[in-house]
Motif scaffolding. Sequence first.
Motif, PDB file in Angstrom:
ATOM      1  N   VAL A 117       0.754  -1.199   0.077  1.00 43.34           N
ATOM      2  CA  VAL A 117      -0.015   0.012   0.015  1.00 43.34           C
ATOM      3  C   VAL A 117       0.985   1.073   0.030  1.00 43.34           C
ATOM      4  N   PRO A 118       0.414   2.385  -0.353  1.00 48.29           N
ATOM      5  CA  PRO A 118       1.225   3.520  -0.398  1.00 48.29           C
ATOM      6  C   PRO A 118       1.918   4.069   0.878  1.00 48.29           C
ATOM      7  N   ASP A 119       2.897   4.864   0.804  1.00 49.48           N
ATOM      8  CA  ASP A 119       3.474   5.235   2.178  1.00 49.48           C
ATOM      9  C   ASP A 119       2.592   6.045   2.871  1.00 49.48           C
ATOM     10  N   PHE A 120       1.552   6.706   2.609  1.00 49.10           N
ATOM     11  CA  PHE A 120       0.678   7.664   3.260  1.00 49.10           C
ATOM     12  C   PHE A 120      -0.372   6.669   3.984  1.00 49.10           C
ATOM     13  N   VAL A 121      -0.359   5.382   3.936  1.00 47.01           N
ATOM     14  CA  VAL A 121      -1.162   4.650   4.718  1.00 47.01           C
ATOM     15  C   VAL A 121      -0.450   3.676   5.577  1.00 47.01           C
ATOM     16  N   GLN A 122      -1.154   3.900   6.980  1.00 45.05           N
ATOM     17  CA  GLN A 122      -0.436   2.848   7.953  1.00 45.05           C
ATOM     18  C   GLN A 122      -1.169   1.632   7.816  1.00 45.05           C
ATOM     19  N   VAL A 153      -7.408  -5.841  -5.357  1.00 45.39           N
ATOM     20  CA  VAL A 153      -6.474  -4.793  -5.204  1.00 45.39           C
ATOM     21  C   VAL A 153      -6.493  -4.360  -3.977  1.00 45.39           C
ATOM     22  N   MET A 154      -5.477  -3.786  -3.198  1.00 43.90           N
ATOM     23  CA  MET A 154      -5.239  -3.538  -1.921  1.00 43.90           C
ATOM     24  C   MET A 154      -5.643  -2.006  -2.011  1.00 43.90           C
ATOM     25  N   ASN A 155      -6.845  -1.591  -2.272  1.00 47.37           N
ATOM     26  CA  ASN A 155      -7.133  -0.217  -2.141  1.00 47.37           C
ATOM     27  C   ASN A 155      -7.923   0.063  -0.685  1.00 47.37           C
ATOM     28  N   MET A 156      -8.271   1.475  -0.570  1.00 55.11           N
ATOM     29  CA  MET A 156      -9.056   1.866   0.593  1.00 55.11           C
ATOM     30  C   MET A 156     -10.355   1.217   0.617  1.00 55.11           C
ATOM     31  N   GLY A 157     -11.248   1.026  -0.640  1.00 55.13           N
ATOM     32  CA  GLY A 157     -12.358   0.066  -0.426  1.00 55.13           C
ATOM     33  C   GLY A 157     -12.402  -1.015  -0.010  1.00 55.13           C
ATOM     34  N   TRP A 158     -11.355  -1.690  -0.148  1.00 52.84           N
ATOM     35  CA  TRP A 158     -10.935  -3.097   0.379  1.00 52.84           C
ATOM     36  C   TRP A 158     -10.965  -3.009   1.805  1.00 52.84           C
ATOM     37  N   CYS A 159     -10.045  -2.071   2.411  1.00 54.68           N
ATOM     38  CA  CYS A 159      -9.842  -1.980   3.634  1.00 54.68           C
ATOM     39  C   CYS A 159     -11.264  -1.946   4.357  1.00 54.68           C
ATOM     40  N   LEU A 160     -11.837  -0.900   3.904  1.00 58.63           N
ATOM     41  CA  LEU A 160     -13.065  -0.440   4.544  1.00 58.63           C
ATOM     42  C   LEU A 160     -14.031  -1.557   4.622  1.00 58.63           C
ATOM     43  N   ALA A 161     -14.190  -2.116   3.532  1.00 57.89           N
ATOM     44  CA  ALA A 161     -15.159  -3.273   3.523  1.00 57.89           C
ATOM     45  C   ALA A 161     -15.201  -4.208   4.404  1.00 57.89           C
ATOM     46  N   CYS A 162     -13.921  -4.420   4.726  1.00 60.21           N
ATOM     47  CA  CYS A 162     -13.643  -5.513   5.834  1.00 60.21           C
ATOM     48  C   CYS A 162     -13.906  -4.931   7.131  1.00 60.21           C
ATOM     49  N   HIS A 163     -13.408  -3.655   7.359  1.00 61.56           N
ATOM     50  CA  HIS A 163     -13.528  -3.036   8.605  1.00 61.56           C
ATOM     51  C   HIS A 163     -14.887  -2.718   9.052  1.00 61.56           C
ATOM     52  N   LYS A 164     -15.806  -2.666   7.995  1.00 57.49           N
ATOM     53  CA  LYS A 164     -17.239  -2.130   8.399  1.00 57.49           C
ATOM     54  C   LYS A 164     -17.828  -3.766   8.744  1.00 57.49           C
ATOM     55  N   LYS A 176     -13.634   3.623  15.419  1.00 60.64           N
ATOM     56  CA  LYS A 176     -12.245   3.414  15.047  1.00 60.64           C
ATOM     57  C   LYS A 176     -11.814   2.892  13.981  1.00 60.64           C
ATOM     58  N   LEU A 177     -12.467   1.763  13.382  1.00 55.11           N
ATOM     59  CA  LEU A 177     -11.891   1.243  12.110  1.00 55.11           C
ATOM     60  C   LEU A 177     -12.196   2.010  10.827  1.00 55.11           C
ATOM     61  N   THR A 178     -13.127   2.961  10.831  1.00 50.72           N
ATOM     62  CA  THR A 178     -13.530   3.592   9.619  1.00 50.72           C
ATOM     63  C   THR A 178     -12.988   5.155   9.862  1.00 50.72           C
ATOM     64  N   ASP A 179     -12.304   5.710  10.937  1.00 47.82           N
ATOM     65  CA  ASP A 179     -11.887   6.967  11.062  1.00 47.82           C
ATOM     66  C   ASP A 179     -10.779   7.033  10.308  1.00 47.82           C
ATOM     67  N   CYS A 180     -10.660   8.327   9.527  1.00 46.11           N
ATOM     68  CA  CYS A 180      -9.651   8.338   8.680  1.00 46.11           C
ATOM     69  C   CYS A 180      -8.166   8.295   9.265  1.00 46.11           C
ATOM     70  N   GLY A 181      -8.181   8.872  10.310  1.00 44.07           N
ATOM     71  CA  GLY A 181      -6.708   8.916  11.275  1.00 44.07           C
ATOM     72  C   GLY A 181      -6.329   7.518  11.664  1.00 44.07           C
ATOM     73  N   THR A 182      -7.138   6.507  11.716  1.00 46.44           N
ATOM     74  CA  THR A 182      -6.866   5.240  11.758  1.00 46.44           C
ATOM     75  C   THR A 182      -5.622   4.854  10.863  1.00 46.44           C
ATOM     76  N   CYS A 183      -5.859   5.054   9.544  1.00 46.06           N
ATOM     77  CA  CYS A 183      -4.993   4.718   8.489  1.00 46.06           C
ATOM     78  C   CYS A 183      -4.211   5.741   7.827  1.00 46.06           C
ATOM     79  N   HIS A 184      -4.740   7.035   8.104  1.00 47.10           N
ATOM     80  CA  HIS A 184      -3.813   8.167   7.592  1.00 47.10           C
ATOM     81  C   HIS A 184      -3.444   8.968   8.746  1.00 47.10           C
ATOM     82  N   TYR A 185      -2.005   9.139   9.077  1.00 43.43           N
ATOM     83  CA  TYR A 185      -1.619  10.094   9.913  1.00 43.43           C
ATOM     84  C   TYR A 185      -0.349  10.484   9.926  1.00 43.43           C
TER      85      TYR A 185
END
Length: 185
Positions: A117-122, A153-164, A176-185
């Motif tokens: 995943v890109p560097d700006f993603v934790q 594809v390992m994109n934001m939609g994929w992460c969020l679908a499972c987190h939801k 917590k799992l859908t907060d922008c700051g959980t994956c981007h800070y």
Amino acid sequence: MIQKAFKWLMQPLGLAAVLIVALAVFSLVVWGIAQTQKPPEQPVPQFPHQLHVSFGVQCLYCHPGAVRGPSPGLPTVSKCWGCHQQIAKTQTSVKLAPLKAAHDSGTPLQWVPVAQVPDFVQFNHRPHVAAGLNCENCHGDLSKVDIYENPQVMNMGWCLACHKEKSAGNPELYIKLTDCGTCHY
Ligand code: HEC
Ligand code: HEC
Ligand code: HEC
Ligand code: HEC
Ligand code: HEC
């Protein structure tokens, strides 16, 4: 001048030319996209995951960082050599020639990362493994493939679908799992 060119283009021959150019551009774009989807060439191009997993070699033996921290890591020459120096086939197999050459010359194997995943993603493996997820949930069944390819594809939609899905019915965890700051800070 422009008007003249336009008139020519509107004739049957001109239209045919436009069509040919459009088709050529289209197929170039399709080819370009296909190239980016192809798995990259790996330093041991015929490394068989399938075979090693079928012997019962654990994922964590070759990717130990998955439980320890953010990044599982890819095996070094000495890890492969630990087994392969004792295997007669290592001296003769064409598939193993790149490994033998790397060992003999002391050069590291430069595996090309594919699951990224890109560097700006934790992204950290540890909380995912701790939550009981298996490697297969995100990487597919490695006992069926040789060289790794992402199963999706390992994109934001994929992460969020499972987190939801995993936090349905738990509002606190959902936030917590859908907060922008959980994956981007
Ligand atoms: C004998 C060592 C070995 C074992 C066991 C092994 N792997 Fe691998 N793995 C590798 C090597 C070498 C690569 C780099 C080549 C490739 O991409 O296929 C790799 C690549 C990967 C990648 C892609 C990483 C990237 O970004 O390039 C994933 C994901 C992966 N392995 C998961 C697994 C899982 C899950 C298991 C257990 C079912 C497993 N591996 C078992 C050696 C191993
Ligand atoms: C736990 C021991 C072990 C480790 C670690 C290991 N291998 Fe293997 N590997 C084997 C065995 C056993 C075979 C099967 C040999 C045979 O068919 O005689 C094999 C087969 C292979 C083959 C197929 C050879 C052929 O001709 O069919 C390749 C390629 C290979 N390994 C590469 C690697 C690489 C690269 C690494 C490091 C990332 C690695 N192995 C790590 C045990 C291991
Ligand atoms: C929740 C989904 C998920 C699970 C579960 C998971 N992974 Fe990953 N894996 C990822 C993502 C996302 C990346 C890309 C991370 C990055 O770019 O930092 C990745 C990267 C990797 C890599 C690339 C090499 C590296 O060090 O970056 C390997 C190898 C790997 N995973 C192995 C495993 C193994 C082995 C397991 C099981 C113990 C596992 N993964 C479980 C999502 C997952
Ligand atoms: C297959 C399901 C699944 C996928 C796919 C997945 N996650 Fe997760 N993620 C989880 C679960 C389950 C947890 C742990 C929730 C808990 O604390 O119980 C978690 C936790 C996390 C946490 C830690 C939250 C915290 O502060 O404790 C981060 C950060 C995270 N995920 C990022 C990502 C990113 C980025 C991706 C995509 C690249 C991703 N996840 C893909 C299921 C998933
Ligand atoms: C579960 C983890 C996760 C959460 C939560 C999350 N993102 Fe992302 N985000 C990602 C991943 C992974 C990527 C990189 C892959 C991609 O571009 O889809 C990304 C990419 C992005 C990008 C770059 C898009 C692009 O096209 O390059 C932006 C902007 C972004 N996120 C904003 C947000 C905002 C705003 C929120 C909160 C509403 C949010 N993200 C919440 C995981 C997450």
